[in-house]
Design an enzyme around this catalytic site. Structure first.
Site, short mmCIF file in Angstrom:
data_model
loop_
_atom_site.label_atom_id
_atom_site.label_comp_id
_atom_site.label_asym_id
_atom_site.label_seq_id
_atom_site.Cartn_x
_atom_site.Cartn_y
_atom_site.Cartn_z
N ALA A 1 0.84 -1.21 0.00
CA ALA A 1 0.00 0.00 0.00
C ALA A 1 0.87 1.25 0.00
CB ALA A 1 -0.94 -0.01 1.21
N ASP B 1 -0.40 -8.61 -3.45
CA ASP B 1 -0.61 -7.41 -2.62
C ASP B 1 -0.63 -6.13 -3.45
OD1 ASP B 1 -0.28 -9.32 -0.69
OD2 ASP B 1 0.96 -8.08 0.61
O1 PMV Z 1 1.48 -12.69 4.95
P1 PMV Z 1 1.15 -12.13 3.62
O2 PMV Z 1 -0.09 -11.33 3.59
O3 PMV Z 1 2.32 -11.46 2.96
O4 PMV Z 1 0.73 -13.35 2.67
C1 PMV Z 1 1.61 -14.33 2.25
C2 PMV Z 1 0.88 -15.23 1.31
C3 PMV Z 1 1.70 -16.41 0.81
O5 PMV Z 1 0.82 -17.15 -0.05
C4 PMV Z 1 2.14 -17.29 1.94
C5 PMV Z 1 2.92 -15.96 0.02
C6 PMV Z 1 2.61 -15.22 -1.27
O6 PMV Z 1 3.50 -14.47 -1.71
O7 PMV Z 1 1.54 -15.42 -1.87
#
Ligand code: PMV
Length: 289
Positions: A81, A123
Site C-alpha cells: 500500500a 498485494d
Molecule cells: O502474509 P502475507 O499477507 O504477505 O501473505 C503471504 C501469502 C503467501 O501465499 C504465503 C505468500 C505469497 O507471496 O503469496
C-alpha cells in the site's frame, strides 16, 4: 504537493497454495495508508526501503509524509500500500502520467527487489485496483465485489512471510505425498468458495476447512487457533488464518449483528481486532492537508 492513499488487503482463500500455482482469493480492505510527496532537492533520510526504491526507480527527488491506519508487518499488505500510494503521488507531483496498470507493475517490481525476489503480485495488484481478486499463477481476475463483514484479529505474534513460505517448501520436499494433496485441497476449497460468495454460511464453512488445511501444512500458531475458535464460538460464519501464518493475523466472516461481539471476544484474548469490509477503490487521490 500530491497526496494519494491505498488500501490494505486480506487473503480470503488460498494463501501458500498460490505459491504452487493454485488459485487464491484476496480482498482490499478499508484501513488505508496515505502518502504525501512534495518536490524537494533535500529529501529527508531514514525512509523505508520501499520508498527509497520508488524515488530511485523514477529518478526524481522529493520529501514524503506517511499516515497509516494499517499495522505494519502483520500480513495486511502495508508495504504494498505504501509503495503503490507513493508511486501514484510521485506520478502526479512530477507529471509522469502512470496508469493504474503501470503503478501495479512498478509496485510489484519494487516489492520483489526490496524483498530479494520473494514477492507475489497479489498485494500490489489488490491495493492498486481494490475489490476482490482471484489469482492463479500470473493471471489475475477481479471478482464481483461483496459487502462482507470481516473481523481481522492481529495476534501480535511476530512472524516472517519468507520463513513460513520456506517452511512449507521444506515440508513439501520431505513429505510430498502428504503436502501436495493438501495444497490441491486448498485450491479446491478456493474454487468452491468462489461459487459460494453470496452464501455466507457456506463461505464460512469454506474458511473453516481452509484454516484446517493451513494448520495441517504447519503454518498455524496457538494464538491464531484461539482467535479462530473464539470467533466461531461468538457467532462468526467461519474463520481462518490470513496470510503467511505462524503469527500475524486471522480473519472471521460475521453476520452484521455479531460484529462487535466477535471483535470484543477476540480482543479479550489479548489480540487486536479490526472491524472492516471491502475497499473497492484501490489507490485514490486525496486532498492535500
Ligand atoms: O502474509 P502475507 O499477507 O504477505 O501473505 C503471504 C501469502 C503467501 O501465499 C504465503 C505468500 C505469497 O507471496 O503469496
Amino acid at each position: 504537493m500530491a497526496t494519494w492513499s491505498a488500501p490494505g488487503k486480506v487473503f480470503l482463500f488460498g494463501e501458500h497454495a498460490v505459491v504452487y500455482g493454485k488459485p487464491g482469493v484476496a480482498m482490499a480492505i478499508k484501513p488505508r495508508v496515505a502518502v504525501t510527496v512534495r518536490k524537494s532537492r533535500n529529501p529527508p533520510h531514514a525512509r523505508s526501503p520501499y520508498i527509497e526504491e520508488c524515488f530511485r526507480s523514477t529518478g526524481v527527488q522529493g520529501s514524503v509524509y506517511i499516515r497509516s491506519q494499517l499495522p505494519s508487518s502483520s500480513g495486511l499488505g502495508s508495504s504494498a500500500a505504501v509503495t503503490a500510494a507513493t508511486l501514484a503521488a510521485i506520478s502526479e507531483e512530477f507529471n509522469l502520467g502512470f496508469t493504474r496498470e503501470e503503478i501495479a507493475e512498478r509496485a510489484y517490481a519494487i516489492e520483489k527487489k526490496v524483498q530479494k525476489g520473494r514477492a507475489s503480485p497479489t498485494d500490489t495488484y489488490v491495493t492498486t485496483f481494490g475489490g476482490i481478486v482471484l489469482i492463479t499463477g500470473d493471471s489475475k481476475r477481479r471478482l464481483p465485489p461483496q459487502n462482507f463483514h470481516l473481523i481481522i484479529g492481529n495476534s501480535l505474534v511476530s512472524h516472517s512471510t519468507s520463513k513460513m513460505v520456506e517452511h512449507v517448501a521444506q515440508e513439501r520436499q520431505r513429505n510430498p505425498e502428504i503436502i501436495n494433496p493438501i495444497l490441491d485441497a486448498i485450491g479446491a476449497v478456493t474454487m468452491k468458495a468462489i461459487k459460494s460468495m453470496n452464501k455466507p454460511q457456506q463461505l464460512g464453512q469454506c474458511m473453516d476447512v481452509n484454516h484446517a488445511l493451513l494448520d495441517a501444512i504447519g503454518v498455524g500458531h496457538p494464538a491464531l487457533s484461539k482467535l479462530v475458535l473464539t470467533a466461531r464460538a461468538t457467532g462468526a460464519f467461519g474463520a481462518k488464518i490470513t496470510g503467511a501464518g505462524g503469527g500475524g493475523c486471522m480473519v472471521a466472516l460475521c453476520p452484521k449483528h455479531a460484529k462487535s461481539r466477535v471483535a470484543g471476544a477476540m480482543d479479550a484474548t489479548g489480540a487486536r481486532s479490526i472491524i472492516t469490509t471491502i475497499d473497492t477503490e484501490g489507490i485514490r487521490r486525496e486532498k492535500n492537508e
